[in-house]
Design an enzyme around this catalytic site. Structure first.
Site, PDB file in Angstrom:
ATOM      1  N   LYS A  50       0.691  -1.330   0.001  1.00  0.00           N
ATOM      2  CA  LYS A  50      -0.176  -0.017  -0.036  1.00  0.00           C
ATOM      3  C   LYS A  50       0.792   1.142   0.131  1.00  0.00           C
ATOM      4  O   LYS A  50       0.565   2.348  -0.697  1.00  0.00           O
ATOM      5  CB  LYS A  50      -1.094   0.121   1.152  1.00  0.00           C
ATOM      6  N   GLN A  94      -5.179  -1.853   9.529  1.00  0.00           N
ATOM      7  CA  GLN A  94      -4.730  -3.169   8.828  1.00  0.00           C
ATOM      8  C   GLN A  94      -5.291  -4.493   9.558  1.00  0.00           C
ATOM      9  O   GLN A  94      -5.106  -4.589  10.755  1.00  0.00           O
ATOM     10  CB  GLN A  94      -3.265  -3.378   8.718  1.00  0.00           C
ATOM     11  N   ASP A 117     -11.565   2.072   3.958  1.00  0.00           N
ATOM     12  CA  ASP A 117     -11.677   0.570   3.620  1.00  0.00           C
ATOM     13  C   ASP A 117     -13.171   0.249   3.734  1.00  0.00           C
ATOM     14  O   ASP A 117     -13.496  -0.753   3.625  1.00  0.00           O
ATOM     15  CB  ASP A 117     -11.148  -0.172   4.901  1.00  0.00           C
TER      16      ASP A 117
END
Ligand code: NDP
Length: 282
Positions: A50, A94, A117
């Protein structure tokens, strides 16, 4: 047809790069903050990817790394600081978090307009109501990959295997919003093979290497393999037996090089969208 996610994600990334350049000219620099807890090697690899993708497209990247024994309150206060930080447009925790952390509680603290997300209840609610703001990246990537390859969903039998909040459930909702007839399967589903064989579009997200073989697949189906499983020899395998299934399916995603790269491209897209929303440009 092999659905090449690497190629499509490269095209999307180059479009994003151009968009970021023009935003920067106007004084807006999109920024993504990632919160990583613990030492899971796979999570470390994903965060590095990322970071690289952000750097290549001109998006600022902020990494906040914590030991596995960090107090949950410390993570909450970090998220709250990131919510207030104007340089940060997108926040991503994460996953999975190490055992003992309350994942839901932490995700709920992210400002919904920085939730790139798409996992905050505000965004899952908007998705269910048919007016999504930030789509979860993996299901969004699946839809873009199918669309770019001319695979329509309307009226088709769609079977999603797996019902996680990150992949299975939102993928099912997106297929429904595109007018598919959707069945969601999980570990308690009876006659899984038979249900899967009904599918014109079969999405598999279970995390079991090469679980789905030819007997799950109807001739001519489109098969989307979301699984990323690391085998003993270090190689990656999907949830689908690629060689066998690719002889039956009309379209299939490879692992690696299918859904994985699309997930990152969608994260970048969401980050730019977040920056534009926060600056009143979208
Ligand atoms: P989860 O472990 O959260 O969910 C797995 C789902 O699969 C559950 O709903 C479970 O059912 C179901 N399942 C497990 N075994 C079976 C079985 N034998 N038959 C039917 N259903 C089964 O996984 P995720 O959704 O997070 O991830 C799935 C896979 O996708 C993993 O390999 C992961 O690494 C990969 N992944 C890939 C991404 C990408 O970018 N390509 C992004 C995210 C994940 P139940 O609910 O009943 O337990």
């Amino acid at each position: 047809m092999i659905l090449n996610g690497t190629e499509l994600s490269n095209r999307i990334r180059s479009d994003i790069k151009k968009e970021v350049e023009s935003l920067r000219e106007g004084g807006v620099v999109p920024g993504l903050a990632v919160v990583l807890v613990g030492n899971d090697p796979a999570s470390r690899i994903y965060v590095n990817r990322k970071k690289k993708a952000c750097e290549e497209t001109g998006i600022r990247f902020f990494e906040h790394t914590f030991e596995e024994d960090t107090a949950e309150d410390k993570l909450v206060s970090t998220i709250e600081e990131l919510n207030r930080d104007e340089k940060v447009n997108g926040i991503l925790v994460q996953l999975p978090l190490p055992e003992g952390f309350n994942q839901e509680k932490l995700l709920d603290r992210i400002d919904p307009l920085k939730d790139v997300d798409g996992l905050h209840p505000f965004n899952t609610g908007k998705l269910l109501s048919g007016a999504p703001v930030f789509l979860p990246c993996t299901p969004a990537g699946i839809m873009e990959l199918m669309e770019a390859n001319g695979i329509s969903v309307a009226g088709k039998e769609c079977v999603v295997v797996g019902r996680s909040n990150i992949v299975g459930k939102p993928a099912a909702v997106l297929l429904l919003l595109k007018n598919g007839t959707v069945t969601v399967c999980h570990s308690r589903t009876r006659n899984l093979e038979e249900v899967c064989r009904r599918a014109d579009i079969l999405v598999v997200a279970i995390g079991k290497p090469e679980f789905v073989n030819g007997s799950f697949v109807k001739e001519g189906a489109c098969v989307i393999d979301v699984g990323i499983n690391r085998l003993g020899d270090g190689k990656l395998a999907g949830d689908v037996k690629f060689e066998e299934v690719s002889r039956i399916a009309s379209a299939i995603t490879p692992v690696p090089g299918g859904v994985g790269p699309m997930t990152i491209a969608m994260l970048l897209k969401n980050t730019v969208k977040a920056a534009k929303i926060q600056k009143g440009l979208a």
